[in-house]
Scaffold this motif. Structure first.
Motif, mmCIF file in Angstrom:
data_model
loop_
_atom_site.group_PDB
_atom_site.id
_atom_site.type_symbol
_atom_site.label_atom_id
_atom_site.label_comp_id
_atom_site.label_asym_id
_atom_site.label_seq_id
_atom_site.Cartn_x
_atom_site.Cartn_y
_atom_site.Cartn_z
ATOM 1 N N PHE A 68 -10.925 11.363 6.502
ATOM 2 C CA PHE A 68 -10.701 11.814 7.871
ATOM 3 C C PHE A 68 -9.294 11.444 8.331
ATOM 4 N N LEU A 69 -8.854 10.248 8.003
ATOM 5 C CA LEU A 69 -7.500 9.822 8.337
ATOM 6 C C LEU A 69 -6.472 10.757 7.713
ATOM 7 N N GLY A 70 -6.725 11.118 6.460
ATOM 8 C CA GLY A 70 -5.823 12.041 5.781
ATOM 9 C C GLY A 70 -5.796 13.400 6.450
ATOM 10 N N ASP A 71 -6.976 13.901 6.856
ATOM 11 C CA ASP A 71 -7.058 15.205 7.522
ATOM 12 C C ASP A 71 -6.308 15.185 8.850
ATOM 13 N N LEU A 72 -6.289 14.013 9.512
ATOM 14 C CA LEU A 72 -5.562 13.888 10.774
ATOM 15 C C LEU A 72 -4.057 13.728 10.566
ATOM 16 N N GLY A 73 -3.661 13.525 9.317
ATOM 17 C CA GLY A 73 -2.254 13.240 9.045
ATOM 18 C C GLY A 73 -1.887 11.801 9.331
ATOM 19 N N ALA A 74 -2.915 10.920 9.338
ATOM 20 C CA ALA A 74 -2.683 9.511 9.660
ATOM 21 C C ALA A 74 -2.925 8.592 8.469
ATOM 22 N N GLY A 75 -3.030 9.178 7.280
ATOM 23 C CA GLY A 75 -3.306 8.359 6.104
ATOM 24 C C GLY A 75 -2.231 7.337 5.821
ATOM 25 N N ASN A 76 -0.972 7.655 6.185
ATOM 26 C CA ASN A 76 0.115 6.717 5.912
ATOM 27 C C ASN A 76 0.116 5.527 6.870
ATOM 28 N N ALA A 77 -0.824 5.507 7.836
ATOM 29 C CA ALA A 77 -0.932 4.360 8.733
ATOM 30 C C ALA A 77 -1.560 3.160 8.038
ATOM 31 N N LEU A 78 -2.233 3.416 6.891
ATOM 32 C CA LEU A 78 -2.855 2.336 6.128
ATOM 33 C C LEU A 78 -1.840 1.717 5.177
ATOM 34 N N ILE A 79 -1.824 0.387 5.115
ATOM 35 C CA ILE A 79 -0.967 -0.313 4.169
ATOM 36 C C ILE A 79 -1.810 -1.303 3.371
ATOM 37 N N LYS A 80 -1.502 -1.419 2.102
ATOM 38 C CA LYS A 80 -2.264 -2.302 1.219
ATOM 39 C C LYS A 80 -1.905 -3.757 1.489
ATOM 40 N N THR A 81 -2.913 -4.603 1.545
ATOM 41 C CA THR A 81 -2.703 -6.040 1.726
ATOM 42 C C THR A 81 -2.815 -6.747 0.373
ATOM 43 N N PRO A 82 -2.402 -8.002 0.280
ATOM 44 C CA PRO A 82 -2.548 -8.724 -0.985
ATOM 45 C C PRO A 82 -4.005 -8.995 -1.348
ATOM 46 N N GLY A 83 -4.914 -8.952 -0.369
ATOM 47 C CA GLY A 83 -6.329 -9.146 -0.668
ATOM 48 C C GLY A 83 -6.659 -10.525 -1.180
ATOM 49 N N THR A 84 -5.884 -11.530 -0.779
ATOM 50 C CA THR A 84 -6.170 -12.886 -1.231
ATOM 51 C C THR A 84 -7.207 -13.536 -0.324
ATOM 52 N N LEU A 187 -28.037 -7.795 -1.732
ATOM 53 C CA LEU A 187 -27.831 -6.995 -2.935
ATOM 54 C C LEU A 187 -26.996 -5.744 -2.644
ATOM 55 N N SER A 188 -27.209 -5.117 -1.498
ATOM 56 C CA SER A 188 -26.440 -3.911 -1.166
ATOM 57 C C SER A 188 -24.970 -4.249 -0.925
ATOM 58 N N THR A 189 -24.702 -5.502 -0.549
ATOM 59 C CA THR A 189 -23.316 -5.931 -0.313
ATOM 60 C C THR A 189 -22.611 -6.286 -1.615
ATOM 61 N N ILE A 190 -23.245 -7.090 -2.465
ATOM 62 C CA ILE A 190 -22.556 -7.514 -3.687
ATOM 63 C C ILE A 190 -22.401 -6.369 -4.684
ATOM 64 N N LYS A 191 -23.158 -5.294 -4.481
ATOM 65 C CA LYS A 191 -23.001 -4.132 -5.357
ATOM 66 C C LYS A 191 -21.575 -3.605 -5.314
ATOM 67 N N ASN A 192 -20.900 -3.779 -4.158
ATOM 68 C CA ASN A 192 -19.533 -3.271 -3.996
ATOM 69 C C ASN A 192 -18.458 -4.298 -4.330
ATOM 70 N N LEU A 193 -18.868 -5.532 -4.643
ATOM 71 C CA LEU A 193 -17.874 -6.595 -4.826
ATOM 72 C C LEU A 193 -17.339 -6.629 -6.249
ATOM 73 N N THR A 194 -16.689 -5.558 -6.657
ATOM 74 C CA THR A 194 -16.064 -5.525 -7.994
ATOM 75 C C THR A 194 -14.577 -5.256 -7.815
ATOM 76 N N ARG A 195 -14.144 -4.119 -8.233
ATOM 77 C CA ARG A 195 -12.732 -3.767 -8.063
ATOM 78 C C ARG A 195 -12.562 -2.928 -6.791
ATOM 79 N N PHE A 196 -11.888 -3.452 -5.816
ATOM 80 C CA PHE A 196 -11.541 -2.654 -4.648
ATOM 81 C C PHE A 196 -10.356 -3.290 -3.938
ATOM 82 N N LYS A 197 -9.707 -2.483 -3.138
ATOM 83 C CA LYS A 197 -8.514 -2.937 -2.420
ATOM 84 C C LYS A 197 -8.829 -3.078 -0.933
ATOM 85 N N ILE A 198 -8.061 -3.909 -0.261
ATOM 86 C CA ILE A 198 -8.204 -4.083 1.175
ATOM 87 C C ILE A 198 -6.916 -3.618 1.850
ATOM 88 N N PHE A 199 -7.079 -2.821 2.895
ATOM 89 C CA PHE A 199 -5.943 -2.285 3.626
ATOM 90 C C PHE A 199 -5.964 -2.796 5.066
#
Length: 444
Positions: A68-84, A187-199
């Motif tokens: 949705f952000l991309g469709d609005l032309g706002a996708g570049n508002a997201l920036i990747k964090t170090p995720g530490t 269980l529904s939460t840890i299912k996603n705790l593998t490889r992912f990025k935080i913005f």
């Protein structure tokens, strides 16, 4: 014919619904009791610092919202964090990169046995597949929610997993505890705790809601007092209080507020429906932000605190890691999220009492930090996040189905009645708009 639609609540669900309805040619009016939009997805600028009022990061798995952000032309508002991320336990700091299997294998907070158990739990969660989809639960889903996360982990695993893994997860994501949430929630939460990025959003979490609101008919500081159906055709009267009290008529209403507020706004709902809304449990949340006059090097972005050692704080965020726009050069910013017990105990306390309690524990991590404070802000959220105690998903699913069958022009959005997250709120707003567009048509 253009439909007149009232949207109650200017959070991401209400704003999304209004945006889609407006794009389809209908007139949506958003009523918001606060003086700002976005709800927990909001921010403000204080002396050049971007302060998040509640939600503070944007995970990669918010896929629909990201599109949705991309469709609005706002996708570049997201920036990747170090995720530490760091967990403080027993007087020591244990750092890890979020979503990094490699870091997990060398994570010194956990014993070898703990790591094996976590791998076992992750594989078990993966094997459960669609039964962990809280939006479309199955019979297996309802079986999984009959036991609390705390009871499940105490019986089958080492106590360390409960205190060092489950508690920080629930404290950060659900603003609650393993005792107050089911095995299904864990269980529904840890299912996603593998490889992912935080913005993060370059200019704060309020970027998206403020952009949407700029093109919509939003009435701020205008609380809705009552929603009543008028006899005859599907017409609803909305009574509001603001600069002046008034009553307006609409063809449909989208209610995008926390569940316990619904019976107060909609007095004509059947008693059993009101009861189901009131049974949905929320944890309150207090956020305390502190601008600092110096940089704290070597810190993680997200710091989790175990409850054996900390009674007030649940999570501490160093916002400087979100990008150069968030904090002036040479300064720092801490966002402290209180744990559930402290949020309940201090919810009606003066801001100064909240700040003292938070800084006392922050000082134990970073001695002398309270002397560096340039300013502070305290934000209180009575309905911080939905909790998932045993049986709650089953009850909320039955409620959602009953509402869809009984009401065409009165639609409930927000947290989906089962989980507080930006993605869930967004999806519920889309679904609400699509239902009304299907009824009234697309005029453009």
């Amino acid at each position: 014919m253009c439909a007149e639609i009232a949207v109650i609540g200017a959070g991401i669900a209400g704003l999304t619904a209004a945006h889609l309805l407006t794009r389809a040619g209908h007139h949506a009016v958003i009523f918001e009791k606060n003086s700002f939009v976005g709800g927990r997805m909001s921010s403000e600028v204080v002396d050049g610092f971007i302060v998040e009022k509640a939600a503070y990061t944007y995970p990669e798995f918010h896929r629909n919202l990201t599109k949705f952000l991309g469709d609005l032309g706002a996708g570049n508002a997201l920036i990747k964090t170090p995720g530490t991320s760091s967990t403080f336990a027993g007087g020591r700091e244990y750092q890890i990169k979020i979503g990094s299997p490699k870091d997990f294998l060398t994570y010194k907070l956990l014993s070898l046995r703990n790591k094996k158990d976590m791998i076992k739990l992750f594989l078990y969660a993966q094997s459960l597949g669609s039964s962990l989809n809280l939006a479309e639960p199955t019979a297996r889903t309802f079986e999984l929610e009959q036991e609390s996360s705390a009871d499940y982990l105490r019986v089958h695993y080492d106590e360390d997993l409960l205190e060092l893994i489950a508690y920080p997860i629930f404290c950060e994501i659900f603003l609650g505890t393993p005792e107050g949430n089911s095995k299904l929630a864990f269980l529904s939460t840890i299912k996603n705790l593998t490889r992912f990025k935080i913005f993060s959003f370059e200019h704060g979490m309020g970027t998206l809601p403020e952009r949407l609101a700029a093109t919509l008919d939003v009435r701020l500081a205008t609380p809705v007092i009552e929603v009543r159906r008028v006899a005859g055709p599907d017409t609803y009267e909305i009574s509001v209080r603001g600069d002046r009290s008034e009553t307006q008529s609409f063809d449909a209403v989208i209610v995008a507020v926390p569940a316990p507020m619904v019976p107060l706004l909609c007095p004509d709902l059947p008693v059993e429906v009101k009861t189901h809304f009131q049974e949905i449990v929320y944890a309150p949340s207090i956020v305390a932000a502190f601008g600092l006059d110096k940089v704290h090097e070597g810190t993680s972005m997200i710091c989790n605190l175990v409850r054996k050692d900390f009674k007030t704080l649940g999570t501490v965020v160093f916002d400087r890691h979100k990008g150069v726009t968030h904090v002036p050069d040479g300064k720092d910013l801490i966002t402290a999220i209180l744990c559930e017990d402290a949020s309940r105990a201090l919810f009606h306390a003066p801001d100064e009492a909240v700040e003292r309690a938070a800084l006392a524990e922050i000082n134990s991590l970073y001695p002398g930090l309270s002397e560096e404070v340039l300013f502070s802000r305290v934000y209180r959220w009575e309905h911080g996040a939905v909790q998932l105690p045993s049986g709650s998903v089953s009850r909320s699913y039955s409620l959602r189905k009953a509402l869809e069958e009984q009401y065409d022009n009165l639609i409930f959005a927000g947290d989906g009645l089962y989980k507080s997250s930006l993605e869930v709120s967004f999806n519920s707003g889309v679904k609400a708009a699509e239902r009304l567009i299907g009824k009234f048509g697309r005029l453009q």
